[in-house]
Design a protein around this motif. Structure first.
Motif, PDB file in Angstrom:
ATOM      1  N   VAL A 200       0.854  -1.190   0.000  1.00  0.00           N
ATOM      2  CA  VAL A 200       0.000   0.000   0.000  1.00  0.00           C
ATOM      3  C   VAL A 200       0.889   1.239   0.000  1.00  0.00           C
ATOM      4  CG1 VAL A 200      -2.129  -0.862   1.018  1.00  0.00           C
ATOM      5  CG2 VAL A 200      -0.217  -0.319   2.508  1.00  0.00           C
ATOM      6  N   ALA A 201       0.340   2.360  -0.456  1.00  0.00           N
ATOM      7  CA  ALA A 201       1.151   3.575  -0.520  1.00  0.00           C
ATOM      8  C   ALA A 201       1.343   4.143   0.881  1.00  0.00           C
ATOM      9  CB  ALA A 201       0.470   4.595  -1.421  1.00  0.00           C
ATOM     10  N   ARG A 202       2.408   4.837   1.054  1.00  0.00           N
ATOM     11  CA  ARG A 202       2.735   5.512   2.296  1.00  0.00           C
ATOM     12  C   ARG A 202       1.625   6.489   2.702  1.00  0.00           C
ATOM     13  NH1 ARG A 202       6.823   7.866   5.052  1.00  0.00           N
ATOM     14  NH2 ARG A 202       8.581   6.458   5.093  1.00  0.00           N
ATOM     15  N   VAL A 203       1.322   6.617   4.003  1.00  0.00           N
ATOM     16  CA  VAL A 203       0.235   7.496   4.419  1.00  0.00           C
ATOM     17  C   VAL A 203       0.644   8.966   4.337  1.00  0.00           C
ATOM     18  CG1 VAL A 203       0.796   7.222   6.875  1.00  0.00           C
ATOM     19  CG2 VAL A 203      -1.463   7.934   6.250  1.00  0.00           C
ATOM     20  N   ALA A 204       1.889   9.277   4.657  1.00  0.00           N
ATOM     21  CA  ALA A 204       2.382  10.665   4.599  1.00  0.00           C
ATOM     22  C   ALA A 204       3.898  10.635   4.543  1.00  0.00           C
ATOM     23  CB  ALA A 204       1.923  11.442   5.825  1.00  0.00           C
ATOM     24  N   GLY A 205       4.505  11.788   4.221  1.00  0.00           N
ATOM     25  CA  GLY A 205       5.969  11.843   4.143  1.00  0.00           C
ATOM     26  C   GLY A 205       6.462  11.111   2.916  1.00  0.00           C
ATOM     27  N   GLU A 206       7.776  10.864   2.829  1.00  0.00           N
ATOM     28  CA  GLU A 206       8.283  10.165   1.651  1.00  0.00           C
ATOM     29  C   GLU A 206       9.334   9.116   1.991  1.00  0.00           C
ATOM     30  OE1 GLU A 206      11.325  13.567   0.070  1.00  0.00           O
ATOM     31  OE2 GLU A 206       9.182  13.823  -0.263  1.00  0.00           O
ATOM     32  N   THR A 207       9.559   8.203   1.031  1.00  0.00           N
ATOM     33  CA  THR A 207      10.502   7.106   1.273  1.00  0.00           C
ATOM     34  C   THR A 207      11.930   7.626   1.404  1.00  0.00           C
ATOM     35  OG1 THR A 207      11.401   5.043   0.434  1.00  0.00           O
ATOM     36  CG2 THR A 207      10.714   6.644  -1.203  1.00  0.00           C
ATOM     37  N   LYS A 208      12.726   6.912   2.217  1.00  0.00           N
ATOM     38  CA  LYS A 208      14.123   7.325   2.410  1.00  0.00           C
ATOM     39  C   LYS A 208      15.073   6.495   1.563  1.00  0.00           C
ATOM     40  CE  LYS A 208      11.932   9.078   5.867  1.00  0.00           C
ATOM     41  NZ  LYS A 208      10.596   8.668   6.314  1.00  0.00           N
ATOM     42  N   TRP A 209      14.518   5.629   0.714  1.00  0.00           N
ATOM     43  CA  TRP A 209      15.380   4.740  -0.054  1.00  0.00           C
ATOM     44  C   TRP A 209      15.507   5.195  -1.496  1.00  0.00           C
ATOM     45  CZ3 TRP A 209      18.275   1.037   2.097  1.00  0.00           C
ATOM     46  CH2 TRP A 209      17.938   0.635   3.381  1.00  0.00           C
ATOM     47  N   SER A 210      16.714   5.593  -1.901  1.00  0.00           N
ATOM     48  CA  SER A 210      16.947   5.878  -3.306  1.00  0.00           C
ATOM     49  C   SER A 210      17.441   4.584  -3.943  1.00  0.00           C
ATOM     50  CB  SER A 210      18.018   6.952  -3.435  1.00  0.00           C
ATOM     51  OG  SER A 210      19.214   6.477  -2.874  1.00  0.00           O
ATOM     52  N   PHE A 211      17.483   4.571  -5.278  1.00  0.00           N
ATOM     53  CA  PHE A 211      17.955   3.369  -5.953  1.00  0.00           C
ATOM     54  C   PHE A 211      19.396   3.060  -5.563  1.00  0.00           C
ATOM     55  CE2 PHE A 211      19.725   0.949  -9.453  1.00  0.00           C
ATOM     56  CZ  PHE A 211      18.773  -0.058  -9.535  1.00  0.00           C
ATOM     57  N   LYS A 212      20.192   4.119  -5.445  1.00  0.00           N
ATOM     58  CA  LYS A 212      21.610   3.954  -5.106  1.00  0.00           C
ATOM     59  C   LYS A 212      21.764   3.293  -3.726  1.00  0.00           C
ATOM     60  CE  LYS A 212      25.436   6.933  -4.608  1.00  0.00           C
ATOM     61  NZ  LYS A 212      25.672   8.306  -4.241  1.00  0.00           N
ATOM     62  N   LYS A 213      20.956   3.772  -2.768  1.00  0.00           N
ATOM     63  CA  LYS A 213      21.025   3.216  -1.416  1.00  0.00           C
ATOM     64  C   LYS A 213      20.629   1.740  -1.410  1.00  0.00           C
ATOM     65  CE  LYS A 213      20.129   6.332   2.424  1.00  0.00           C
ATOM     66  NZ  LYS A 213      19.005   6.907   3.208  1.00  0.00           N
ATOM     67  N   LEU A 214      19.557   1.422  -2.191  1.00  0.00           N
ATOM     68  CA  LEU A 214      19.100   0.037  -2.247  1.00  0.00           C
ATOM     69  C   LEU A 214      20.170  -0.858  -2.854  1.00  0.00           C
ATOM     70  CD1 LEU A 214      15.368   0.199  -3.378  1.00  0.00           C
ATOM     71  CD2 LEU A 214      16.266  -0.733  -1.262  1.00  0.00           C
ATOM     72  N   ALA A 216      23.467  -0.395  -2.847  1.00  0.00           N
ATOM     73  CA  ALA A 216      24.545  -0.584  -1.869  1.00  0.00           C
ATOM     74  C   ALA A 216      24.104  -1.564  -0.785  1.00  0.00           C
ATOM     75  CB  ALA A 216      24.923   0.751  -1.247  1.00  0.00           C
ATOM     76  N   TYR A 217      22.833  -1.442  -0.392  1.00  0.00           N
ATOM     77  CA  TYR A 217      22.296  -2.316   0.652  1.00  0.00           C
ATOM     78  C   TYR A 217      22.297  -3.772   0.189  1.00  0.00           C
ATOM     79  CZ  TYR A 217      18.820  -3.922   4.114  1.00  0.00           C
ATOM     80  OH  TYR A 217      18.161  -4.589   5.111  1.00  0.00           O
ATOM     81  N   SER A 218      21.964  -3.986  -1.101  1.00  0.00           N
ATOM     82  CA  SER A 218      21.923  -5.361  -1.587  1.00  0.00           C
ATOM     83  C   SER A 218      23.333  -5.954  -1.650  1.00  0.00           C
ATOM     84  CB  SER A 218      21.229  -5.441  -2.939  1.00  0.00           C
ATOM     85  OG  SER A 218      21.972  -4.726  -3.887  1.00  0.00           O
ATOM     86  N   LEU A 219      24.337  -5.127  -1.996  1.00  0.00           N
ATOM     87  CA  LEU A 219      25.719  -5.641  -1.992  1.00  0.00           C
ATOM     88  C   LEU A 219      26.148  -5.982  -0.565  1.00  0.00           C
ATOM     89  CD1 LEU A 219      27.703  -3.505  -4.572  1.00  0.00           C
ATOM     90  CD2 LEU A 219      26.707  -5.770  -4.829  1.00  0.00           C
TER      91      LEU A 219
END
Ligand code: UDP
Ligand code: MG
Length: 314
Positions: A200-214, A216-219
């Motif tokens: 479901v979509a976020r209720v308010a505010g915005e996501t903190k995950w950019s593609f770059k961060k994701l 790096a996180y996967s590595l």
């Protein structure tokens, strides 16, 4: 009577927290016959008024507790701190943005109480509202990590889950600094029931995950739960030795039979570049693991606390 602790990592969530609090308290209300609740909010160094909102909630509701970090340490650290603070015999971890619907909590509770599971976790089945390319990379990530690692990682697995105390204690035992919770939850074992749910979509505010961060996180996830990349160099090394031997034999025979003059300068350059490139790549992989080891050996704390609800009484 069970005691359920709800752990909520919050980073810049001042806008979502009031909605979240309403939703979670009404879920708690609906379960009041079986369980009492505590809410452990972890303010992960937010730059907005998250901590003010938490202070207000803690003042008016004694079930609300909070831990406020001295800076942003990341969601993994926030979850760890939250788990450490919990006192319940059942622990739930969920996001503050209502992307993890609280209405699943009674279902998780049933799964543990009636069906005897140690953990009931959620899995995202549809990736609505997400760029196609991101879903594509997410799926590749799951197939690569499962190929390389002995720890099985269920595609789409979310952090949103309810666990028994024993499992939470096992997670806390894993006090590594490079935390990759999808792997950690799977590594500790225990019987897990998976409930599929739709994004479901976020209720308010915005996501903190950019593609770059994701990315790096996967590595990080791969290096944390697999050492297979370290073995690639041995494998390629052996392969190249065999190739070199065959090539040498062929050249030797060819020279004897045809008396071939010196040639093949471009070939030589290509081979040198290829082998040099592979060597640098392998050194890079070694470096990745070494840098992780370097950070772990310092044994720095996973998080630093600046304030908790106990400070309110002073
Ligand atoms: N979060 C956190 N620290 C961070 C980033 C995120 O505690 O450095 C929290 C955030 O407040 C939210 C949850 O982690 O409760 C998930 O973050 P987000 O909604 O941005 O991620 P997404 O749902 O887009 O994957
Ligand atoms: Mg979210």
């Amino acid at each position: 009577m069970d005691k359920i602790s709800i752990v909520v990592p919050c980073y810049n969530e001042e806008l979502s927290l009031p909605y979240f609090y309403d939703a979670i308290t009404s879920t708690a209300e609906s379960m009041k016959e079986n369980a009492e609740f505590e809410f452990v909010f972890v303010n992960d160094g937010s730059a907005d008024k998250t901590v003010e909102v938490l202070r207000e909630l803690a003042k008016k509701d004694s079930r609300v507790r909070y831990i406020s970090f001295s800076r942003n340490f990341g969601k993994e650290a926030a979850m760890y701190a939250g788990f450490k603070a919990t006192r319940g015999n059942l622990v739930v971890v969920m996001d503050a943005d209502l992307q993890h619907p609280p209405k699943l909590i009674p279902e998780m509770y049933e799964g543990i109480k009636k069906e005897g599971y140690d953990c009931v976790a959620t899995r995202r089945v549809k990736r609505l509202g997400e760029p196609k390319i991101r879903s594509f990379f997410a799926m590749r990530f799951y197939s690569i990590i499962n190929m390389l690692s002995d720890t099985n990682i269920v595609p789409g697995a979310c952090d949103y889950r309810m666990m028994k105390r024993k499992m939470v204690d096992a997670v806390l035992e894993m006090s590594e600094v490079n935390r990759f919770s999808k792997g950690i939850f799977s590594w500790v074992g225990f019987n897990t029931k998976w409930i599929p749910f739709e994004n479901v979509a976020r209720v308010a505010g915005e996501t903190k995950w950019s593609f770059k961060k994701l990315f790096a996180y996967s590595l990080d996830g791969i290096t944390a739960f697999s050492t297979a990349p370290l073995q690639i160099s041995s494998f390629i090394g052996i392969l190249f030795c065999i190739l070199a031997f065959i090539f040498g034999m062929v050249t030797f025979v060819k020279t004897l039979v045809f008396g071939e003059p010196v040639a093949g300068f471009p070939t030589l350059i290509c081979v040198i570049l290829l082998i040099g490139g592979i060597q640098l790549l392998m050194i890079g992989i070694l470096g990745q693991y070494m840098s992780k080891m370097y950070v772990e050996t310092k044994k720095r704390p996973i998080f630093v606390v600046k304030e908790t609800e106990e400070d309110l009484n002073e």
